[in-house]
Design a protein around this motif. Structure first.
Motif, short mmCIF file in Angstrom:
data_model
loop_
_atom_site.label_atom_id
_atom_site.label_comp_id
_atom_site.label_asym_id
_atom_site.label_seq_id
_atom_site.Cartn_x
_atom_site.Cartn_y
_atom_site.Cartn_z
N TYR A 261 50.19 -1.74 14.94
CA TYR A 261 49.73 -2.95 14.26
C TYR A 261 50.73 -4.09 14.46
O TYR A 261 51.93 -3.86 14.59
N ASN B 23 43.72 -5.71 20.37
CA ASN B 23 42.73 -6.29 19.47
C ASN B 23 43.35 -7.41 18.64
O ASN B 23 44.56 -7.43 18.40
N ASP C 6 42.36 -10.27 15.11
CA ASP C 6 41.41 -10.58 14.04
C ASP C 6 40.49 -11.69 14.53
O ASP C 6 40.60 -12.15 15.67
N GLU C 7 39.58 -12.11 13.70
CA GLU C 7 38.53 -13.05 14.12
C GLU C 7 38.99 -14.50 14.20
O GLU C 7 38.27 -15.35 14.73
N GLU D 133 38.62 -10.04 19.68
CA GLU D 133 38.08 -9.82 18.33
C GLU D 133 36.80 -8.98 18.34
O GLU D 133 36.15 -8.82 17.31
N LYS E 29 36.09 -5.74 18.70
CA LYS E 29 36.01 -4.38 18.17
C LYS E 29 36.80 -4.29 16.85
O LYS E 29 37.82 -3.61 16.78
N PRO E 30 36.32 -4.96 15.81
CA PRO E 30 37.07 -4.92 14.54
C PRO E 30 37.04 -3.54 13.91
O PRO E 30 36.04 -2.82 14.00
N ARG E 31 38.14 -3.16 13.32
CA ARG E 31 38.22 -1.91 12.57
C ARG E 31 37.73 -2.12 11.14
O ARG E 31 37.15 -1.24 10.53
N TRP F 248 41.93 -8.50 8.17
CA TRP F 248 42.57 -9.05 9.36
C TRP F 248 43.72 -8.19 9.83
O TRP F 248 43.91 -7.98 11.03
N GLU G 46 44.13 -5.01 9.60
CA GLU G 46 43.63 -3.79 10.25
C GLU G 46 43.15 -4.07 11.68
O GLU G 46 43.12 -3.17 12.51
N ASN G 47 42.79 -5.31 11.94
CA ASN G 47 42.23 -5.66 13.25
C ASN G 47 43.28 -6.15 14.24
O ASN G 47 43.00 -6.20 15.44
N ARG G 48 44.47 -6.46 13.78
CA ARG G 48 45.56 -6.90 14.67
C ARG G 48 46.31 -5.68 15.17
O ARG G 48 47.28 -5.24 14.56
#
Length: 171
Positions: free
Chosen positions: A66, A102, A104-105, A144, A146-148, A157, A159-161
């Motif tokens: 992360y 990955n 975040d959005e 962005e 494949k967000p977890r 956010w 979790e997605n970075r």
């Protein structure tokens, strides 16, 4: 030039390891190849016939690194995780990984694809400096896409970075 870059990356990782006081539960002390429970049975065996990549007690089952917001620096708290995967790759020359960067959005699609690639490349650099071979490691960006975690808050956010480590047969 490559040697200078390698020395700089190692120095950055050493500095990150000593600066980071906060530890997360994502990294436990089950180092690959150590005397810990996750290393029973020798390199690559995972102990008692269990694949170390699937053994929940082995650090190799942890597959995400992360990142902080707008950053691609591998944090010190993930050093042992990445080093364990590097050792596994070094000891298993036929193993291959796909690193998926990955984000975040937030940010434009183009920016997020570039940041995701830098994150995957950062993990790749540490793996290569620690014994993995270039032909074993491929780094790609998913941006962005494949967000977890879904949501528009820091919890989602964060979790997605990440960069996910997938072994051949998992992608």
């Amino acid at each position: 030039m490559k040697k200078i870059f390698a020395v700089l990356v190692v120095c950055m990782l050493s500095a990150c390891a000593s600066d980071n006081a906060q530890q997360t539960s994502d990294v436990e002390d089950h180092s690959y190849g150590s005397e810990g429970e996750g290393a029973r049975g020798g390199a690559g065996s995972g102990g008692f016939g269990m694949n170390p990549l699937q053994d929940p007690n082995n650090i190799l089952s942890r597959r995400s690194v992360y990142f902080d917001f707008d950053s691609y620096a591998v944090k010190g708290e993930y050093r042992e995780l990445v080093l364990a995967h590097a050792a596994y790759l070094r000891d298993n020359p036929n193993a291959q990984v796909l690193l998926q960067g990955n984000t975040d959005e937030r940010g434009s699609r183009e920016y997020n694809l570039a940041l995701g690639q830098r994150r995957a490349n950062s993990v790749k650099d540490v793996l290569l400096l620690s014994g993995a071979r270039d032909q074993q490691v491929e780094a790609v960006s998913l941006g962005e896409e494949k967000p977890r975690a879904l949501g528009n808050d820091e919890s989602a956010w964060s979790e997605n970075r990440r960069t996910d480590i997938l072994y051949q047969g998992e992608y």
